[in-house]
Design an enzyme around this catalytic site. Structure first.
Site, PDB file in Angstrom:
ATOM      1  N   GLU A 169       0.576  -1.278   0.228  1.00 11.00           N
ATOM      2  CA  GLU A 169       0.444  -0.285  -0.012  1.00 11.00           C
ATOM      3  C   GLU A 169       1.062   1.471   0.130  1.00 11.00           C
ATOM      4  OE1 GLU A 169      -4.086  -1.190   2.640  1.00 11.00           O
ATOM      5  OE2 GLU A 169      -2.803  -1.373   3.340  1.00 11.00           O
TER       6      GLU A 169
HETATM    7  C1  TNX Z   1      -4.263  -3.949   5.040  1.00  9.45           C
HETATM    8  S1  TNX Z   1      -2.631  -6.108   3.946  1.00  9.45           S
HETATM    9  C2  TNX Z   1      -3.200  -3.948   4.844  1.00  9.45           C
HETATM   10  C3  TNX Z   1      -2.768  -3.058   6.649  1.00  9.45           C
HETATM   11  C4  TNX Z   1      -3.860  -3.545   7.447  1.00  9.45           C
HETATM   12  C5  TNX Z   1      -5.111  -4.154   6.577  1.00  9.45           C
HETATM   13  C6  TNX Z   1      -6.132  -4.198   7.792  1.00  9.45           C
HETATM   14  C7  TNX Z   1      -1.363  -5.893   3.890  1.00  9.45           C
HETATM   15  C8  TNX Z   1      -0.325  -6.200   3.170  1.00  9.45           C
HETATM   16  N1  TNX Z   1      -1.875  -3.851   4.287  1.00  9.45           N
HETATM   17  O1  TNX Z   1      -1.941  -2.304   6.663  1.00  9.45           O
HETATM   18  O2  TNX Z   1      -4.007  -3.059   8.440  1.00  9.45           O
HETATM   19  O3  TNX Z   1      -5.253  -4.467   5.192  1.00  9.45           O
HETATM   20  O4  TNX Z   1      -6.796  -5.479   7.736  1.00  9.45           O
END
Ligand code: TNX
Length: 530
Positions: free
Chosen positions: A342
């Site tokens: 992300e």
């Molecule tokens: C996505 S999954 C994220 C996390 C959050 C999570 C909550 C991923 C690699 N990153 O930063 O905590 O969703 O479900």
């Protein structure tokens, strides 16, 4: 994977009332074992019950361990410590091979079936129980199976005066995937070392062998780094939990103690430092990590995708190298996770620039790099393991990496994310990836889930548990159980050995065991809890 022998599949002559035997006679016969040889999670690869070979533990049972092996002896000591409180038996551990009496033998080396590095063979006969494995890790896995073959009360911390019978027969067992992981997020809410140890004890029972610790994120920094000391005093300081909880971080000594504790349960710690996004805690602590040289304000909300290290600045790479070096030095396990998810505030070009410089640093300090699946956008050495978390069943970057030889850890969020709500009424958790009831977590096959990623490219499976909404150990347990055992079975058991009907029945039997141990769990309406 080696060819599996087909074994006798089915069960329980003991439970059958044979025609011709009057009911009264059947009732007065000695009670059979409470458990059946197949009552184990994860489902063993091969099971051959023998109802004439039940073994009953007694006050004179000894645990014999491989002559000359301190590691086998420590597995024996672990087993004794598990069994002593409820049975009240002394269960001496003897590695001298001198005493012969009835007992449980934990033996290393050949002599059994070919079960690989992590497998074991368990033989239950009237005269005793033998676990054979090539490694102490395999013995430990066998011990977890043995433990589940005893009545649920064996998990209690008070003594019961009763018979402790293990069903007779043979189990030959080894994992489908070498990597079976769970993840805790210490960044959104810090979890104390004792809570982490308690989780380790629970997941080890299901043959999970890696614990991934998410140690840094926008909200908090949770691992001591000597060369950047304020990461913890400020970045992990007061008010850094999502709801303003905190402070919280692991000192190096606490981290090492956790690594050792996990190792005693044959669990390898995989540390994660998330970069180049999810870095607000570091960037609010050190102004020089921002392109404009101004520290950003700390944040404890649960937005994602807004932070990015400064890609054109050399300070960024000094920081990344210092952190990777110190974390690698502290970590005996072979893996180091650099996040990479992300990074919406980093351009695609910058992202690749960053990964091109940082991935080799992981190797420089002797570790194999893991990253969330976005790392597959970069030019990946084949040693790097993308962890697939997306909910789609197609991903061109990951498929391309796999075609070049990379292996993948499967953590699709809509199946394995333990922080997703079970249903609309679940008081904790999120639901961006959907609601995940137990059956949703169970009914999928990592060997054919993602296009272009076949069985041989799957390094393993992992169940992440993000902590935006979770504070206490009770919270963690409620979200993890009973879905964690579903993921554990997917990672361990051959696909053909598992099905929902069988799993849901075996899972029901875990309820009383969790109750005895005081573990909080979700009483899913999909399961017929006893
Ligand atoms: C996505 S999954 C994220 C996390 C959050 C999570 C909550 C991923 C690699 N990153 O930063 O905590 O969703 O479900």
């Amino acid at each position: 994977m080696r060819q599996r022998r087909t074994f006798i599949g089915l069960l329980t002559a003991t439970a059958l009332c044979l025609p011709g035997i009057p009911a009264a006679a059947a009732q007065t016969a000695a009670p059979g074992p409470e458990r059946q040889l197949s009552d184990v999670i994860p489902a063993p690869a091969q099971i051959a019950p023998n109802s004439k070979a039940d073994f009953t533990l007694g006050p004179h049972t000894t645990i014999h361990t491989q002559l000359g092996s301190a590691e086998a002896e420590s597995v024996g000591t672990y087993l004794a410590e598990v069994l002593r409180p409820a049975t009240g038996f002394e269960l001496p551990v003897d590695s001298s091979a001198r005493s012969k009496g009835p007992g449980i033998s934990l033996l290393l080396g050949k002599g059994g079936a070919d079960v690989g590095e992590q497998g074991y063979q368990l033989d239950v006969a009237k005269s005793g129980i033998t676990v054979r494995a090539e490694t102490p890790e395999g013995l430990f896995a066998g011990v977890q199976t043995l433990r589940q073959l005893l009545p649920a009360q064996v998990e209690a911390d008070q003594t019961f005066s009763r018979t402790w019978t293990v069903p007779g027969g043979r189990i030959v067992d080894e994992p489908r995937f070498e990597y079976r992981g769970a993840m805790l997020d210490l960044a959104r809410h810090f979890h104390e070392p004792d809570e982490i140890k308690s989780y380790i004890d629970e997941i080890a029972q299901f043959k999970i062998n890696h614990l991934h610790l998410h140690l840094s994120d926008d909200q908090g920094w949770r691992i001591e780094i000597e060369s950047w000391p304020e990461l913890t005093t400020v970045g992990g300081g007061p008010g850094t939990g999502v709801d303003g909880e905190g402070p919280g971080f692991l000192t190096k000594a606490e981290y090492s103690d956790l690594v050792a504790y996990a190792e005693s349960r044959f669990i390898t710690i995989v540390p994660e430092i998330d970069m180049p996004g999810h870095t607000n805690a570091a960037q609010s602590t050190y102004a020089e990590l921002n392109c404009d040289g101004v520290a950003v304000p700390p944040r404890t909300d649960i937005e994602v995708g807004y932070s990015s290290l400064c890609i054109d600045s050399e300070v960024t790479y000094r920081f990344a190298e210092d952190v990777i070096r110190e974390v690698a030095e502290l970590t005996p396990g072979p893996y180091l996770h650099i996040g990479g998810d992300e990074a919406h505030a980093t351009s695609e070009e910058d992202y690749r620039t960053f990964m091109d410089r940082v991935l080799p640093l992981v190797e420089k300090y002797g570790k194999r790099a893991f990253g969330w699946n976005e790392v597959a956008q970069a030019d990946l050495p084949t040693s790097v393991v993308p962890q697939y978390w997306s909910t789609e069943t197609e991903n061109a970057d990951v498929a391309e990496a796999v075609a070049k030889g990379n292996q993948v850890i499967m953590s699709p969020a809509n199946k394995t994310y333990l922080d997703m709500k079970y249903d609309e009424s679940t008081p904790l958790g999120l639901q961006w990836a959907g609601l995940i009831e137990v059956r949703d977590a169970y009914d999928w096959d990592p060997g054919n889930h993602l296009q272009g990623v076949g069985e041989e490219s799957v390094f393993g499976v992992e169940a992440p548990l993000w902590s935006e909404t979770l504070r206490t150990l009770d919270d963690i347990e409620f979200m993890a159980f009973p879905r964690l055992p579903a993921i554990a079975e997917i990672g361990w058991s051959p696909q053909e050995a598992r099905d929902w009907e069988s799993f849901s029945q075996r899972l029901a039997e875990q309820g009383p065991r969790w109750e005895e141990r005081g573990v909080n769990f979700y009483r899913s309406p999909q399961i017929n809890w006893p």
